[in-house]
Design an enzyme around this catalytic site. Structure first.
Site, PDB file in Angstrom:
ATOM      1  N   LYS A  41     -11.496 -14.247   8.998  1.00  0.00           N
ATOM      2  CA  LYS A  41     -10.488 -14.799   8.085  1.00  0.00           C
ATOM      3  C   LYS A  41     -10.363 -16.301   8.353  1.00  0.00           C
ATOM      4  O   LYS A  41     -10.253 -16.721   9.508  1.00  0.00           O
ATOM      5  CB  LYS A  41      -9.158 -14.074   8.325  1.00  0.00           C
ATOM      6  CG  LYS A  41      -8.190 -14.184   7.179  1.00  0.00           C
ATOM      7  CD  LYS A  41      -7.136 -13.103   7.235  1.00  0.00           C
ATOM      8  CE  LYS A  41      -6.112 -13.327   6.139  1.00  0.00           C
ATOM      9  NZ  LYS A  41      -5.234 -12.204   5.907  1.00  0.00           N
ATOM     10  N   ARG A  45       6.435   0.485  -5.455  1.00  0.00           N
ATOM     11  CA  ARG A  45       5.584   1.486  -4.837  1.00  0.00           C
ATOM     12  C   ARG A  45       6.368   2.686  -4.303  1.00  0.00           C
ATOM     13  O   ARG A  45       5.824   3.769  -4.140  1.00  0.00           O
ATOM     14  CB  ARG A  45       4.892   0.872  -3.614  1.00  0.00           C
ATOM     15  CG  ARG A  45       3.608   0.221  -3.834  1.00  0.00           C
ATOM     16  CD  ARG A  45       2.554   1.248  -4.110  1.00  0.00           C
ATOM     17  NE  ARG A  45       1.468   0.630  -4.831  1.00  0.00           N
ATOM     18  CZ  ARG A  45       0.460   0.015  -4.245  1.00  0.00           C
ATOM     19  NH1 ARG A  45       0.373  -0.026  -2.951  1.00  0.00           N
ATOM     20  NH2 ARG A  45      -0.480  -0.540  -4.981  1.00  0.00           N
ATOM     21  N   GLU A  87       4.541   1.010   1.896  1.00  0.00           N
ATOM     22  CA  GLU A  87       5.946   0.972   1.488  1.00  0.00           C
ATOM     23  C   GLU A  87       6.536   2.375   1.351  1.00  0.00           C
ATOM     24  O   GLU A  87       7.701   2.598   1.681  1.00  0.00           O
ATOM     25  CB  GLU A  87       6.091   0.208   0.163  1.00  0.00           C
ATOM     26  CG  GLU A  87       5.877  -1.306   0.269  1.00  0.00           C
ATOM     27  CD  GLU A  87       4.431  -1.735   0.305  1.00  0.00           C
ATOM     28  OE1 GLU A  87       3.539  -0.866   0.134  1.00  0.00           O
ATOM     29  OE2 GLU A  87       4.152  -2.940   0.501  1.00  0.00           O
TER      30      GLU A  87
HETATM   31  C1  LIG Z   1       1.829  -3.109  -2.136  1.00  0.00           C
HETATM   32  C2  LIG Z   1       1.687  -4.447  -1.478  1.00  0.00           C
HETATM   33  N1  LIG Z   1       2.368  -4.708  -0.345  1.00  0.00           N
HETATM   34  C3  LIG Z   1       2.236  -5.916   0.255  1.00  0.00           C
HETATM   35  C4  LIG Z   1       1.429  -6.875  -0.267  1.00  0.00           C
HETATM   36  C5  LIG Z   1       1.358  -8.246   0.360  1.00  0.00           C
HETATM   37  N2  LIG Z   1       0.015  -8.545   0.893  1.00  0.00           N
HETATM   38  C6  LIG Z   1      -0.858  -9.303   0.223  1.00  0.00           C
HETATM   39  S1  LIG Z   1      -2.317  -9.476   1.013  1.00  0.00           S
HETATM   40  C7  LIG Z   1      -1.777  -8.550   2.298  1.00  0.00           C
HETATM   41  C8  LIG Z   1      -2.687  -8.318   3.473  1.00  0.00           C
HETATM   42  C9  LIG Z   1      -3.973  -7.784   3.038  1.00  0.00           C
HETATM   43  O1  LIG Z   1      -4.815  -7.637   4.147  1.00  0.00           O
HETATM   44  P1  LIG Z   1      -6.342  -7.314   3.906  1.00  0.00           P
HETATM   45  O2  LIG Z   1      -6.488  -6.276   2.880  1.00  0.00           O
HETATM   46  O3  LIG Z   1      -6.942  -7.033   5.232  1.00  0.00           O
HETATM   47  O4  LIG Z   1      -6.926  -8.650   3.288  1.00  0.00           O
HETATM   48  P2  LIG Z   1      -7.163 -10.073   3.985  1.00  0.00           P
HETATM   49  O5  LIG Z   1      -6.089 -10.962   3.467  1.00  0.00           O
HETATM   50  O6  LIG Z   1      -7.099  -9.900   5.457  1.00  0.00           O
HETATM   51  O7  LIG Z   1      -8.495 -10.506   3.526  1.00  0.00           O
HETATM   52  C10 LIG Z   1      -0.463  -8.116   2.096  1.00  0.00           C
HETATM   53  C11 LIG Z   1       0.319  -7.307   3.053  1.00  0.00           C
HETATM   54  C12 LIG Z   1       0.739  -6.557  -1.461  1.00  0.00           C
HETATM   55  N3  LIG Z   1      -0.056  -7.449  -2.079  1.00  0.00           N
HETATM   56  N4  LIG Z   1       0.885  -5.355  -2.031  1.00  0.00           N
END
Ligand SMILES: Cc1ncc(C[n+]2csc(CCOP(=O)(O)OP(=O)(O)O)c2C)c(N)n1
Length: 645
Positions: free
Chosen positions: A303, A415, A387
């Site tokens: 990342k 959700r 959630e």
């Molecule tokens: C239902 C929901 N909850 C929380 C989020 C907020 N959110 C956006 S990206 C993320 C982390 C995603 O992690 P990952 O899938 O590993 O992707 P990375 O950013 O590490 O590439 C979160 C918690 C969201 N988009 N949707």
């Protein structure tokens, strides 16, 4: 870690391959097909150019920097092997789709990223045919991909379907439900697991433990092979022993190869592969394309790759505002905001009351729970992007006497609706549901606007819904929520207080607060919009218009007595709310007028229309949708002209 010891030094390659004055490769790339015209060496240089371009744009517009920098090579490889005009590539969450947008006709327009009327920070089918599915909320990609794959098979079409999902998003229940279905159905599709060991913060889920074992799978394979060779060499018994081992292999495999988790549920597991090595990526993707069964490719990425401040602090650069490229420093210093006030207050409350626990669904810092997590590690729970589980988990805690505060962004509560109804409210459990980022959130746009929560919470029995007009009121409401001992929602907006007016009226169940007495017109606000009502009142006062200003405080139960009394006096009411027009405060006031048979009441409402609200800054969007002091004053003067002396 091992993978990155052998990382290529892109600056050396560029020095060797490129002469001064050479045009940038990025200049030649306008559509996905252009990738076919360049070599893999050039793609490495292109990756660097794309990174610089993304950093340049995000440093001005803000955006999801670290996640995008992590998938540049993965996107180049994917879109070299597959054709996004025909094949379906679904980006989970979609916050990492900038390279995809650059490669698919939006290189120039990416400069308008997340700006009003500009390019969205997430895939949008309205922007390009190559964005085959809208995303924004996490963990949806595998379900959508499977739907598309089944549609292909039923209609005998010929295209590939690929879901790209992060290790964070894979902690979401929906993703696991989908994996279960895909494995059972044996649908031909590819799942790319983009594993950077991070959600927004470090991924500390059980899924991450599984992936940690998978990351070292190469080592297992090697030692397994060596073991076999040694066993063969044992005189007389060697061969037989190998056979016995062969028979028990599956049992041993289950214990020793964590990849079996995926294989056992019916997915072919490939990897792990270095997600910054384009050649290896292309090789494995080509291999996966030929399987007639579902395949999961485990891709290991970093990342923030290629930009030191983001590599060193990927959480800070997950979603950032504008920053200085040289230093990585943010250009706007973070001011006090509702999330921070929530975070400070819950620490204070938890010191006094040992039953208080705090829950987040992968948004520890976003919702302001960092300090709580450090001070009370045993009473803090980050459940991952889950959630639904978070709410029912809170219900369990409450059932056994704990006092759970759970903070989730407004749009992500969508959700967990059934959990609020079925697990919390039917049992009247004292869960304190803090709704952060309520109202317009700005540049993340339509999937993230928090404009539905008042409506969807309002129709649930046994629930109390409050919204503070300023920081002090949030603190008071948090204290009051503990006393209530039943399900409570406290909703507050993104950012800080815009118009902090101190009033000392203590919170009483279902009691509004009359902030100004007046005779010409009643203005009712709730939460953030009380501040707008204040601004409007001040201006009208200069025009000798006497306003009765009411802070509703409670959407449920609504203070019908106070509001009715005021309406009977002024006969004119303006309602301002940062929610959709359907089912929120305006609806409640209209119902009150009808139910109580109040005659000849003029009503003017300011809420969001029945449509999805796009991205832009909070103030731009608010203005565009008439949530603006000047517009409201203009309307009031025009509409109530003859009625007001
Ligand atoms: C239902 C929901 N909850 C929380 C989020 C907020 N959110 C956006 S990206 C993320 C982390 C995603 O992690 P990952 O899938 O590993 O992707 P990375 O950013 O590490 O590439 C979160 C918690 C969201 N988009 N949707």
């Amino acid at each position: 870690m091992l993978l990155f010891l052998f990382d290529f030094n892109i600056d050396d390659i560029i020095k060797k391959e490129r002469n001064k004055g050479d045009t940038m490769i990025l200049e030649k790339i306008n559509k996905n097909e252009d990738l076919k015209k360049i070599s893999n060496k050039e793609k490495k240089i292109l990756a660097k150019e794309i990174r610089d371009y993304i950093i340049e744009i995000v440093s001005k517009n803000g955006g999801h920097l670290a996640s995008n920098l992590g998938v540049v090579e993965l996107t180049l490889a994917l879109e070299s092997v597959f054709d996004p005009n025909k094949d379906k590539i679904i980006w989970d969450v979609g916050h990492q789709s900038y390279t995809h947008k650059i490669l698919n006709g939006r290189k120039e327009s990416l400069k308008t990223l997340r700006q009003l009327n500009g390019i969205s920070g997430f895939p949008k089918i309205s922007e390009s045919k190559t964005d085959c599915f809208n995303t924004g909320h996490s963990s949806t990609s595998i379900s959508a991909a499977m739907g598309m794959a089944k549609a292909r098979d039923i209609s005998k079409k010929d295209y590939n379907v690929i879901a790209v999902i992060g290790d964070g998003a894979l902690t979401g229940g929906m993703a696991l439900e989908a994996l279960n279905h895909v494995g059972c159905d044996q649908t031909k599709m590819i799942i790319i697991l983009n594993d950077n060991e991070m959600s927004i913060s470090r991924n500390i889920s059980g899924m991450n433990k599984l992936l940690t074992n998978l990351r070292s799978r190469k080592n297992y394979r090697k030692s397994n092979q060596i073991g076999k060779e040694i066993t063969y060499k044992i005189p007389l018994v060697g061969k037989n022993l190998v056979n016995i081992i062969g028979k028990t292999k599956n049992v041993i495999k289950q214990v020793m190869i964590p990849g079996m988790y995926f294989e056992e549920i019916g997915l072919k597991y490939l990897g792990p592969v270095d997600g910054h090595d384009i050649e290896s990526l292309e090789d494995i993707l080509k291999k996966a394309k030929n399987f007639d069964e579902p395949v999961i490719i485990h891709v290991k990425t970093k990342k923030g790759k290629g930009y030191r401040p983001a590599e060193e602090n990927p959480s800070k650069f997950h979603g950032v505002g504008s920053f200085n490229i040289e230093t990585g420093e943010l250009l706007t210093k973070s001011k006090n905001n509702y999330s921070k006030i929530f975070g400070k207050k819950i620490v204070e409350l938890a010191k006094r009351n040992k039953k208080i626990v705090a829950i987040t669904a992968a948004m520890r810092d976003g919702v302001g729970l960092g300090e709580f997590a450090e001070k009370f590690p045993n009473r803090f729970f980050d459940v991952g992007i889950a959630e639904q589980h978070a709410l029912t988990f809170a219900a369990g805690l409450a059932k056994e006497g704990m006092i759970p505060f759970i903070s989730i962004y407004s749009s992500f509560y969508q959700r967990a609706y059934d959990q609020v109804i079925h697990d919390i409210c039917t049992q009247k459990l004292p869960v304190i549901m803090c709704v952060d980022r309520a109202g317009i959130v700005g540049n993340d746009g339509e999937t993230h606007q928090g404009i539905y929560d008042m409506s969807f919470f309002k129709l649930i029995p046994n629930i109390t819904i409050m919204s503070p007009k300023n920081f002090k009121e949030l603190e008071d409401m948090m204290e009051y929520a503990i006393e209530l001992k039943s399900p409570v929602v406290i909703r507050y907006p993104r950012g800080g207080e815009i118009y902090p007016k101190e009033t000392n009226n203590s919170i009483e169940l279902g009691r509004a607060e009359v902030l100004k007495k007046g005779t010409d017109i009643t203005i009712i606000g709730i939460g953030k919009t009380v501040n707008r009502a204040f601004e409007v009142e001040e201006e009208l006062r200069k025009n000798n218009i006497s306003v009765e200003l009411i802070n509703a405080r409670f959407l449920k139960p609504l203070d019908k007595r106070t509001i009715k009394k005021s309406l009977l006096k002024t006969k004119k009411v303006v309602v301002i709310e940062d929610n959709t027009i359907i089912g929120g405060l305006s609806s409640s006031i209209k119902e009150l007028i009808i139910d109580e048979k109040l005659k000849d009441i003029m009503i003017l409402t300011y809420a969001y229309p029945d449509e999805f609200i796009p991205h832009g800054t909070v103030s731009e969007i608010e203005k565009q949708y008439n949530q603006n002091k000047e517009i409201i004053i203009h309307d009031i003067k025009k509409l109530f002209k003859e009625k007001i002396r």
